[in-house]
Design a protein around this motif. Structure first.
Motif, PDB file in Angstrom:
ATOM      1  N   HIS A 143      -7.617   9.724  -9.143  1.00 23.01           N
ATOM      2  CA  HIS A 143      -7.617   8.711  -8.077  1.00 23.01           C
ATOM      3  C   HIS A 143      -6.191   8.275  -7.780  1.00 23.01           C
ATOM      4  O   HIS A 143      -5.458   7.901  -8.701  1.00 23.01           O
ATOM      5  CB  HIS A 143      -8.447   7.501  -8.502  1.00 23.01           C
ATOM      6  CG  HIS A 143      -9.842   7.878  -8.915  1.00 23.01           C
ATOM      7  ND1 HIS A 143     -10.809   8.196  -8.009  1.00 23.01           N
ATOM      8  CD2 HIS A 143     -10.402   8.020 -10.147  1.00 23.01           C
ATOM      9  CE1 HIS A 143     -11.932   8.502  -8.655  1.00 23.01           C
ATOM     10  NE2 HIS A 143     -11.709   8.404  -9.952  1.00 23.01           N
ATOM     11  N   TRP A 144      -5.846   8.298  -6.516  1.00 18.91           N
ATOM     12  CA  TRP A 144      -4.511   7.849  -6.101  1.00 18.91           C
ATOM     13  C   TRP A 144      -4.658   6.617  -5.201  1.00 18.91           C
ATOM     14  O   TRP A 144      -5.667   6.458  -4.492  1.00 18.91           O
ATOM     15  CB  TRP A 144      -3.784   8.909  -5.268  1.00 18.91           C
ATOM     16  CG  TRP A 144      -3.459  10.190  -5.974  1.00 18.91           C
ATOM     17  CD1 TRP A 144      -3.773  10.550  -7.251  1.00 18.91           C
ATOM     18  CD2 TRP A 144      -2.744  11.301  -5.400  1.00 18.91           C
ATOM     19  NE1 TRP A 144      -3.300  11.806  -7.523  1.00 18.91           N
ATOM     20  CE2 TRP A 144      -2.670  12.301  -6.398  1.00 18.91           C
ATOM     21  CE3 TRP A 144      -2.171  11.553  -4.161  1.00 18.91           C
ATOM     22  CZ2 TRP A 144      -2.046  13.521  -6.183  1.00 18.91           C
ATOM     23  CZ3 TRP A 144      -1.538  12.767  -3.940  1.00 18.91           C
ATOM     24  CH2 TRP A 144      -1.477  13.741  -4.954  1.00 18.91           C
ATOM     25  N   LEU A 198      -6.079  -4.002  -6.967  1.00 18.73           N
ATOM     26  CA  LEU A 198      -6.035  -2.820  -7.834  1.00 18.73           C
ATOM     27  C   LEU A 198      -7.058  -2.951  -8.967  1.00 18.73           C
ATOM     28  O   LEU A 198      -7.749  -1.993  -9.322  1.00 18.73           O
ATOM     29  CB  LEU A 198      -4.614  -2.668  -8.382  1.00 18.73           C
ATOM     30  CG  LEU A 198      -4.334  -1.465  -9.270  1.00 18.73           C
ATOM     31  CD1 LEU A 198      -4.563  -0.157  -8.519  1.00 18.73           C
ATOM     32  CD2 LEU A 198      -2.895  -1.515  -9.785  1.00 18.73           C
ATOM     33  N   SER A 199      -7.161  -4.148  -9.532  1.00 20.56           N
ATOM     34  CA  SER A 199      -8.163  -4.384 -10.590  1.00 20.56           C
ATOM     35  C   SER A 199      -9.563  -4.095 -10.070  1.00 20.56           C
ATOM     36  O   SER A 199     -10.374  -3.461 -10.747  1.00 20.56           O
ATOM     37  CB  SER A 199      -8.162  -5.840 -11.043  1.00 20.56           C
ATOM     38  OG  SER A 199      -7.050  -6.107 -11.767  1.00 20.56           O
ATOM     39  N   LEU A 212      -3.282   6.556  -9.944  1.00 24.39           N
ATOM     40  CA  LEU A 212      -1.862   6.856  -9.761  1.00 24.39           C
ATOM     41  C   LEU A 212      -1.404   6.088  -8.530  1.00 24.39           C
ATOM     42  O   LEU A 212      -1.846   6.369  -7.415  1.00 24.39           O
ATOM     43  CB  LEU A 212      -1.629   8.357  -9.560  1.00 24.39           C
ATOM     44  CG  LEU A 212      -0.155   8.754  -9.338  1.00 24.39           C
ATOM     45  CD1 LEU A 212       0.685   8.450 -10.578  1.00 24.39           C
ATOM     46  CD2 LEU A 212      -0.022  10.226  -8.962  1.00 24.39           C
ATOM     47  N   MET A 213      -0.551   5.084  -8.736  1.00 24.44           N
ATOM     48  CA  MET A 213      -0.081   4.256  -7.617  1.00 24.44           C
ATOM     49  C   MET A 213       1.229   4.809  -7.093  1.00 24.44           C
ATOM     50  O   MET A 213       2.223   4.897  -7.823  1.00 24.44           O
ATOM     51  CB  MET A 213       0.104   2.813  -8.095  1.00 24.44           C
ATOM     52  CG  MET A 213       0.629   1.877  -7.037  1.00 24.44           C
ATOM     53  SD  MET A 213      -0.514   1.639  -5.660  1.00 24.44           S
ATOM     54  CE  MET A 213      -1.531   0.302  -6.286  1.00 24.44           C
ATOM     55  N   LEU A 256       3.101  -3.574 -11.622  1.00 24.37           N
ATOM     56  CA  LEU A 256       1.660  -3.306 -11.608  1.00 24.37           C
ATOM     57  C   LEU A 256       1.262  -2.854 -13.017  1.00 24.37           C
ATOM     58  O   LEU A 256       1.939  -2.032 -13.622  1.00 24.37           O
ATOM     59  CB  LEU A 256       1.316  -2.251 -10.550  1.00 24.37           C
ATOM     60  CG  LEU A 256       1.490  -2.754  -9.112  1.00 24.37           C
ATOM     61  CD1 LEU A 256       1.261  -1.642  -8.104  1.00 24.37           C
ATOM     62  CD2 LEU A 256       0.566  -3.927  -8.795  1.00 24.37           C
ATOM     63  N   PRO A 257       0.183  -3.416 -13.561  1.00 22.69           N
ATOM     64  CA  PRO A 257      -0.099  -3.216 -14.983  1.00 22.69           C
ATOM     65  C   PRO A 257      -0.397  -1.761 -15.355  1.00 22.69           C
ATOM     66  O   PRO A 257      -1.142  -1.069 -14.680  1.00 22.69           O
ATOM     67  CB  PRO A 257      -1.350  -4.087 -15.222  1.00 22.69           C
ATOM     68  CG  PRO A 257      -1.750  -4.632 -13.920  1.00 22.69           C
ATOM     69  CD  PRO A 257      -0.770  -4.271 -12.880  1.00 22.69           C
ATOM     70  N   GLU A 258       0.235  -1.346 -16.453  1.00 19.47           N
ATOM     71  CA  GLU A 258       0.055   0.034 -16.917  1.00 19.47           C
ATOM     72  C   GLU A 258      -1.378   0.335 -17.280  1.00 19.47           C
ATOM     73  O   GLU A 258      -1.816   1.482 -17.272  1.00 19.47           O
ATOM     74  CB  GLU A 258       0.932   0.272 -18.142  1.00 19.47           C
ATOM     75  CG  GLU A 258       2.275   0.873 -17.785  1.00 19.47           C
ATOM     76  CD  GLU A 258       3.108   1.152 -19.005  1.00 19.47           C
ATOM     77  OE1 GLU A 258       2.573   1.730 -19.981  1.00 19.47           O
ATOM     78  OE2 GLU A 258       4.296   0.774 -18.992  1.00 19.47           O
ATOM     79  N   SER A 259      -2.109  -0.714 -17.649  1.00 18.83           N
ATOM     80  CA  SER A 259      -3.513  -0.478 -18.036  1.00 18.83           C
ATOM     81  C   SER A 259      -4.337  -0.032 -16.823  1.00 18.83           C
ATOM     82  O   SER A 259      -5.386   0.591 -16.973  1.00 18.83           O
ATOM     83  CB  SER A 259      -4.107  -1.751 -18.617  1.00 18.83           C
ATOM     84  OG  SER A 259      -3.936  -2.803 -17.682  1.00 18.83           O
ATOM     85  N   LEU A 260      -3.861  -0.368 -15.612  1.00 18.45           N
ATOM     86  CA  LEU A 260      -4.628  -0.030 -14.411  1.00 18.45           C
ATOM     87  C   LEU A 260      -4.073   1.185 -13.678  1.00 18.45           C
ATOM     88  O   LEU A 260      -4.808   1.900 -13.003  1.00 18.45           O
ATOM     89  CB  LEU A 260      -4.628  -1.217 -13.427  1.00 18.45           C
ATOM     90  CG  LEU A 260      -5.201  -2.536 -13.921  1.00 18.45           C
ATOM     91  CD1 LEU A 260      -5.058  -3.601 -12.846  1.00 18.45           C
ATOM     92  CD2 LEU A 260      -6.673  -2.370 -14.285  1.00 18.45           C
ATOM     93  N   CYS A 261      -2.765   1.380 -13.791  1.00 19.48           N
ATOM     94  CA  CYS A 261      -2.183   2.479 -13.015  1.00 19.48           C
ATOM     95  C   CYS A 261      -0.901   3.003 -13.637  1.00 19.48           C
ATOM     96  O   CYS A 261      -0.240   2.315 -14.395  1.00 19.48           O
ATOM     97  CB  CYS A 261      -1.904   2.017 -11.585  1.00 19.48           C
ATOM     98  SG  CYS A 261      -0.579   0.801 -11.451  1.00 19.48           S
ATOM     99  N   ASP A 262      -0.603   4.249 -13.303  1.00 21.97           N
ATOM    100  CA  ASP A 262       0.737   4.781 -13.512  1.00 21.97           C
ATOM    101  C   ASP A 262       1.388   4.759 -12.143  1.00 21.97           C
ATOM    102  O   ASP A 262       0.715   4.962 -11.131  1.00 21.97           O
ATOM    103  CB  ASP A 262       0.672   6.212 -14.043  1.00 21.97           C
ATOM    104  CG  ASP A 262       0.054   6.255 -15.429  1.00 21.97           C
ATOM    105  OD1 ASP A 262       0.360   5.353 -16.230  1.00 21.97           O
ATOM    106  OD2 ASP A 262      -0.758   7.169 -15.694  1.00 21.97           O
TER     107      ASP A 262
END
Ligand code: SF4
Length: 406
Positions: free
Chosen positions: A33-34, A141-142, A153-154, A190-196
């Motif tokens: 998912h991007w 994003l959450s 992937l943001m 942006l939190p690493e737990s949600l996205c790279d």
């Protein structure tokens, strides 16, 4: 850590696109998912359309989902927000999931400032970018990650341009030297737990961006995107030379409102001239007569003495009412001219926001640890009266307003 793909980059646009494709081929497939953090400005619009071109032309594999998160701060320069609305229509017509991300009502720029009484942002007290751009993006994003059940992937429009080949550090400064306000923050916070996060245009020079937006992206072969109007919204050819940045109209942090100045040189946007009153208004609101100040002996929540006993705090109620009236006057002046000349009206303050500001003022709302009984900052006191209003004092304001513990 993003690999250094861009050594020696002094590239033409086509070479820049090749490197972008390479970056996405290396890092893209590990994420199903991007998402794209899109501000509507030049860098993130170039990112969005080049990614679409690479996917649609089959040069990179399509992710399972692509979600575009458009950060609508309610403060965007009008020509850019119109251009963004047209792009959103184009994206949706091609089946792209576009979400318009707005700050919560009480967090919006004018509501926070005039309803709660927090002074206009400054370089040392920059509450605006996290609050109206980054945090709403984090919240959306959450929601997105919760719905798809996997990390995203943001992609962000961060660029370091010419310095990419020699500077190993990515500058995270927000909104200087032609960058868009917010981009660096997205990349960093942006939190690493949600996205790279990945910045596929890291190596693009500003001339690559303009060339893409003006010539390539609008052509059928590269997607037929309505990006020419985005480039135009920066104020035409002159903007290219000035490496124009953008952000909120009347950005309180810029020395000069260059984005608005450039737009006002174009006849179709001349009617926005009254918005030039925003920056002087912010400066006026910061004066001692419009602020409160805690008398000496102020302590923090933990009982320790605050260093600067003479610092200034929130906006008085009179100042807030004055600010609200002045902004509404500017808006009315713009819209009267818009009606007269058949141009689009603005709503930098809509009726719901005005109602909420009035409601907060009527409810005697103050930032934490203030209650409105404090003296005005221009009143003399036993401790020696009003003293300096300098940068040092401003640095204390996050703590002063209870927004951050020191
Ligand atoms: S453009 Fe200026 S006022 Fe707007 S969020 Fe960025 S720094 Fe704050």
């Amino acid at each position: 850590m993003q690999k250094r793909l861009f050594e020696g980059a002094k590239q033409t646009l086509l070479e820049a696109i090749d490197l972008t494709a390479e970056s996405l081929l290396v890092y893209g497939p590990s994420h199903r998912h991007w998402a794209i953090a899109w501000s509507g400005g030049k860098d993130s619009s170039a990112l969005l359309t080049v990614v679409m071109f690479l996917i649609e032309s089959g040069r990179i594999p399509s992710p399972e989902t692509l979600t575009v998160l458009y950060a609508d701060t309610r403060m965007e320069l009008l020509p850019l927000s119109f251009a963004a609305m047209r792009m959103i229509a184009q994206l949706r017509s091609r089946g792209v999931d576009v979400r318009v991300v707005l700050p919560e009502m009480d967090e919006r720029f004018f509501v926070y400032m005039l309803g709660r009484g927090v002074p206009p942002p400054s370089n040392t007290f920059r509450w605006c970018t996290p609050q109206i751009k980054v945090e709403p993006m984090q919240a959306e994003l959450s929601r997105l990650v919760g719905a798809i059940g996997g990390k995203v992937l943001m992609l962000t429009g961060v660029r370091v341009g010419e310095s990419a080949s020699r500077d190993s550090r990515i500058s995270m400064a927000c909104g200087v030297n032609g960058a868009e306000c917010g981009q660096g923050w997205y990349q960093e916070t942006l939190p690493e737990s949600l996205c790279d996060t990945l910045a596929p245009l890291l190596h693009w020079r500003v001339c690559n961006v303009w060339e893409w937006l003006r010539i390539f992206a609008p052509s059928k072969r590269y997607g037929g995107w309505d990006t020419g109007t985005i480039a135009d919204a920066y104020g035409g050819e002159e903007a290219e030379e000035k490496n124009a940045r953008t952000g909120c109209v009347g950005c309180a942090l810029c020395e000069r409102d260059m984005a608005l100045d450039l737009v006002l040189t174009l006849p179709e946007w001349e009617y926005l001239q009254p918005l030039k009153g925003l920056k002087p208004l912010y400066r006026e609101l910061k004066l001692p007569r419009n602020r409160l100040r805690k008398p000496g002996g102020e302590t923090r929540a933990d009982g320790t003495l605050v260093k600067n006993q003479y610092r200034m705090g929130p906006l008085t109620m009179d100042a807030r009412r004055m600010g609200l009236a002045r902004i509404l006057e500017m808006q009315a002046a713009v819209n009267a001219e818009a009606t007269r000349t058949g141009r689009p009206p603005i709503d930098i303050l809509d009726s719901a926001e005005v109602a909420r500001i009035k409601e907060l003022i009527d409810a005697n709302t103050w930032p934490r640890r203030w209650d409105g009984t404090e003296p005005r900052a221009d009143e003399p006191t036993d401790e020696g009266g009003p003293t300096l209003f300098d940068e040092l004092e401003e640095e204390q304001e996050l703590v002063n307003l209870g927004l951050e513990e020191s």
